[in-house]
Design a protein around this motif. Structure first.
Motif, short mmCIF file in Angstrom:
data_model
loop_
_atom_site.label_atom_id
_atom_site.label_comp_id
_atom_site.label_asym_id
_atom_site.label_seq_id
_atom_site.Cartn_x
_atom_site.Cartn_y
_atom_site.Cartn_z
N ALA A 184 -41.13 9.45 -21.37
CA ALA A 184 -42.01 8.90 -22.41
C ALA A 184 -41.83 7.39 -22.53
CB ALA A 184 -41.70 9.56 -23.75
N VAL A 185 -42.90 6.74 -22.95
CA VAL A 185 -42.85 5.32 -23.26
C VAL A 185 -43.23 5.17 -24.73
CG1 VAL A 185 -43.97 3.10 -22.85
CG2 VAL A 185 -43.35 4.57 -20.91
N VAL A 186 -42.47 4.40 -25.47
CA VAL A 186 -42.74 4.23 -26.90
C VAL A 186 -43.07 2.76 -27.20
CG1 VAL A 186 -41.77 4.34 -29.23
CG2 VAL A 186 -41.25 6.16 -27.57
N ALA A 187 -44.23 2.54 -27.80
CA ALA A 187 -44.61 1.19 -28.23
C ALA A 187 -44.86 1.24 -29.75
CB ALA A 187 -45.88 0.76 -27.51
N PHE A 188 -44.92 0.11 -30.38
CA PHE A 188 -45.14 0.13 -31.83
C PHE A 188 -45.93 -1.08 -32.26
CE2 PHE A 188 -41.03 -1.64 -30.74
CZ PHE A 188 -41.02 -2.88 -31.37
N ARG B 100 -41.32 -1.07 -36.14
CA ARG B 100 -40.21 -1.06 -35.19
C ARG B 100 -39.19 0.04 -35.52
NH1 ARG B 100 -38.59 -5.99 -35.36
NH2 ARG B 100 -39.52 -6.61 -33.38
N GLU B 101 -38.78 0.06 -36.79
CA GLU B 101 -37.71 0.98 -37.16
C GLU B 101 -38.11 2.42 -36.92
OE1 GLU B 101 -36.07 -0.07 -40.92
OE2 GLU B 101 -34.70 1.65 -40.89
N ALA B 102 -39.33 2.75 -37.31
CA ALA B 102 -39.83 4.12 -37.12
C ALA B 102 -39.89 4.45 -35.64
CB ALA B 102 -41.21 4.25 -37.75
N ALA B 103 -40.37 3.48 -34.83
CA ALA B 103 -40.52 3.73 -33.39
C ALA B 103 -39.16 3.95 -32.73
CB ALA B 103 -41.24 2.56 -32.73
N LEU B 104 -38.19 3.11 -33.12
CA LEU B 104 -36.87 3.23 -32.48
C LEU B 104 -36.20 4.53 -32.90
CD1 LEU B 104 -35.55 -0.43 -32.69
CD2 LEU B 104 -36.76 0.73 -30.83
N ALA B 105 -36.41 4.94 -34.15
CA ALA B 105 -35.85 6.21 -34.61
C ALA B 105 -36.46 7.36 -33.83
CB ALA B 105 -36.12 6.39 -36.11
N ARG C 250 -34.52 10.88 -27.09
CA ARG C 250 -33.39 10.76 -26.17
C ARG C 250 -32.35 11.83 -26.46
NH1 ARG C 250 -33.56 4.95 -27.24
NH2 ARG C 250 -34.89 4.06 -25.64
N GLU C 251 -32.17 12.08 -27.78
CA GLU C 251 -31.18 13.09 -28.13
C GLU C 251 -31.59 14.46 -27.63
OE1 GLU C 251 -30.76 12.49 -32.31
OE2 GLU C 251 -29.43 10.76 -32.01
N VAL D 225 -35.88 10.97 -21.09
CA VAL D 225 -35.73 9.57 -20.69
C VAL D 225 -36.85 8.78 -21.37
CG1 VAL D 225 -35.75 7.95 -18.77
CG2 VAL D 225 -34.73 10.23 -18.49
N VAL D 226 -36.46 7.85 -22.21
CA VAL D 226 -37.46 7.15 -23.02
C VAL D 226 -37.32 5.65 -22.83
CG1 VAL D 226 -38.36 6.79 -25.35
CG2 VAL D 226 -37.30 8.98 -24.74
N ALA D 227 -38.41 4.99 -22.48
CA ALA D 227 -38.40 3.53 -22.37
C ALA D 227 -39.19 2.96 -23.54
CB ALA D 227 -39.03 3.11 -21.05
N VAL D 228 -38.64 1.93 -24.16
CA VAL D 228 -39.34 1.28 -25.29
C VAL D 228 -40.04 0.03 -24.76
CG1 VAL D 228 -39.03 0.13 -27.52
CG2 VAL D 228 -37.70 2.19 -26.98
#
Lengths: 217, 420
Positions: B335-339, B344-349, B355-356, B360-363
């Protein structure tokens, strides 16, 4: 199972090598002379043959790109390879000699350091060092006998068959470093991983080596 | 075309790209994992050793194949050319007095000087194991079995292990009736595997014809009939003892269930000044060089002041890999996560949650426009791209389908099962 690959050298040993393979029944008579291909299927399907420069042949066998190869002892001496050397095929007989121009042939042993032109730098160095002599080796790839005539070297170390080339260039043999014939070499893993096929090929080539008439020179 | 030094790596070394590194790592992991199950615990020794250590272990002649350097105090150091000597040093020092037998494993790069252009690596990864403190055939049988299982675990196709014994060659040489300088020449020719010159030399020295034939038959003294042939050639108690040892080993290896992968081969020529008993090599039809080598070396440890019998092997990891087809690089992030600004905080969470779950996640770190991020994710083979904005997430499935879901849903149950 893929077939056994035999590497044969181009040049000096090629004609006799091809005749040996023909005598062994691996190549149809004349098959090679009719083609410019570098790789040929064998006559009976159990082997294929490739042709390689003598200097590259050991590399093919060492890396297992060829299971067997035919190589001159001169090449084996110069470039010790990690291969099994199993059979003296008997043909391609020649000698590695040290030669100097006629007018200096008697003085070379008195010189402190000699310059030798050769295609066999390691064999030459080993020869001189084992006698406690210093030597400057100049590595060449052809027409070594030219070097002393133009002042590039004091003498040469080269293969001789009849000695005619030496005589024509006014060179005199002063020492023999080795005698060489063609040898059958085998990859160390092929000897095990395809033991039966390789052993059969070694036996057939050993038998064939003595049979064929030597190539005319 | 001119190539600058900074564009190259030294001859005989290589860079490994991500998918290549992954393959090497996977083989090493499988090798170590298999050995761990046999009780072999991994140790790590320095890449650099004092030259004295390596020369003590391998003899002065080994100095020629070492990469040496001088440190600022003038000490001579060298890059290890293999791992057995460093492990022997370790056993003789830090592990001195540890309960025996010791089962140790290792993996790491080793370095050997090779001629440039020879197609041989100067740095390559080795993984292996040593069984120290047991001088029995039972220990030899175990180490051969572990070697077979390790090759099995790597997944390399059509492999086999050839098993020989230096005692056979030694016994044959002793029976030639040659004095020392000639015997030295014979040994040198055997190392060079030059059986043509060997025959000539033995004939010149008038060695007993039966012995000459036996020595010359070595390269092909292998396979199912080898033990009987060896027994026929064995005309001294020493040679007979070697043959009986090999016969006993065969019975043990049958009991271990690995004999199918082993071929008896008395023509194996490995350093017979170093090895003292069995020697073996693993290979596959796909490759002209051995995948693995090993044997019993009962005299190495005494050079470090601790006379201990030992047996072991090492795998050439890069050869195992080159024996198989190199698969295409099929790696892709899950997955790729953008925001958007403020999320930011919500996306990183959300990325952390994914990941947990093992994904495999790329921001997105370049601040690109969503369309660009989504296109790029698709091109890299990602299953999904997420755009987190406030309390909702825009999800772009692979293939272009797009939908919106509440952020909470993504964090909680819903996607865990659906992504993979």
């Amino acid at each position: 199972m893929s077939c056994v690959t035999i590497a044969i050298p181009s040049g000096r040993l090629q004609e006799d090598a091809v005749r040996t393979l023909e005598a062994a029944g691996y190549l149809a008579p004349g098959a090679w002379r009719e083609t410019r291909r570098l790789i040929l299927p064998g006559a009976d399907g159990t082997v294929r043959c490739l042709i390689a420069k003598p200097a590259d042949l050991l590399t093919y066998v060492e890396h297992g790109a060829a299971d067997l190869g035919i190589a001159g002892k001169d090449v084996l001496l110069e470039r010790a390879g990690d291969v099994y050397e199993l059979v003296d095929l008997g043909f391609g007989r020649c000698r590695g000699v040290l030669a100097f121009p006629e007018d200096s042939a008697r003085e070379w042993e008195r010189k402190h350091a000699v310059r030798i032109a050769t295609k066999y730098p390691r064999v030459t160095e080993r020869y001189f060092w084992s006698r406690g002599r210093a030597v400057d080796v100049i590595t060449m790839h052809g027409t070594v006998e030219l070097a002393p005539q133009v002042g590039l070297a004091d003498g040469i170390m080269d293969l001789v068959m009849t000695g005619r080339t030496l005589a024509e260039n006014h060179l005199v043999e002063v020492a023999e470093l080795f005698q060489a014939t063609a040898r059958l070499v085998v990859n160390r893993v092929s000897l095990r991983s395809r033991a039966d096929a390789v052993a059969a090929a070694v036996d057939r080539l050993r038998g064939a080596a003595g049979q064929h008439a030597p190539a005319p020179r | 075309m001119h190539v600058e030094r900074w564009q190259q790596v030294p001859a005989g070394t290589r860079d490994l790209l991500p998918h290549e590194t992954a393959r090497v790592r996977a083989v090493i992991d499988r090798v170590l994992d298999r050995m761990r199950r046999w009780g072999y615990r991994e140790v790590t020794t320095p890449t650099l050793e004092y030259l004295d250590v390596l020369v003590r272990g391998e003899g002065a002649a080994a100095g020629r194949r070492l990469f040496k350097l001088v440190d600022r105090d003038g000490e001579l150091l060298a890059l290890r050319p293999e791992m057995t000597t460093p492990v022997a040093r370790l056993v003789a020092t830090r592990l001195r007095g540890a309960p025996l037998p010791l089962r140790l494993a290792y993996a790491g790069p080793v370095f050997r000087w090779r001629e440039a252009g020879s197609g041989r690596l100067r740095e390559f990864p080795q993984a292996g194991g040593e069984l120290l403190g047991a001088g029995t055939l039972e220990a030899d049988a175990e180490i051969v079995t572990v070697a077979v299982e390790v090759l099995q675990a790597t997944g390399v196709g059509q492999f086999s292990v050839s098993l020989g014994h230096v005692g056979f060659l030694r016994g044959l040489l002793a029976g030639l009736g040659l004095a020392e300088p000639a015997l030295d020449e014979v040994r040198a020719l055997l190392y060079q595997k030059d059986f043509v010159e060997l025959r000539r030399l033995l004939e010149v020295h008038g060695a007993p014809p039966a012995r000459v034939r036996a020595v010359l038959a070595l390269p092909t003294l292998q396979g199912s009939g080898a033990i009987d042939e060896a027994r026929r050639l064995a005309d001294t108690p020493e040679l007979l003892a070697v043959v009986e040892d090999l016969a006993a080993l065969e019975r043990m290896l049958r009991a271990y269930g690995v004999w199918d992968a082993v071929t008896l081969d008395l023509g194996i020529i490995r350093d017979f000044d170093y090895y003292t008993g069995i020697v073996f090599e693993g290979h596959t039809t796909a490759l002209g060089v051995p995948l693995l080598g090993g044997g019993r070396y009962d005299r190495l440890l005494e050079r470090f002041g601790v006379p201990l019998p030992a047996t072991g092997f090492a795998v050439r990891v890069e050869r195992v890999l080159s024996a198989d087809e190199e698969p295409a690089d099929a790696w892709a992030p899950d997955a790729v996560v953008a925001f958007e600004n403020g999320s930011r905080e919500a996306a990183l969470a959300c990325a952390r949650t994914l990941r947990e779950r093992g994904l495999v996640v790329a921001v997105e770190v370049q601040g690109r426009l969503w369309e660009e991020v989504a296109r790029d994710a698709e091109a890299r083979g990602a299953e999904r791209a997420f755009l987190v904005r406030g309390e909702t997430v825009l999800v772009r499935e692979r293939g272009g389908r797009q939908h919106v879901m509440p952020l909470a849903a993504l964090r909680d149950e819903e996607t865990g099962g659906r992504l993979r």
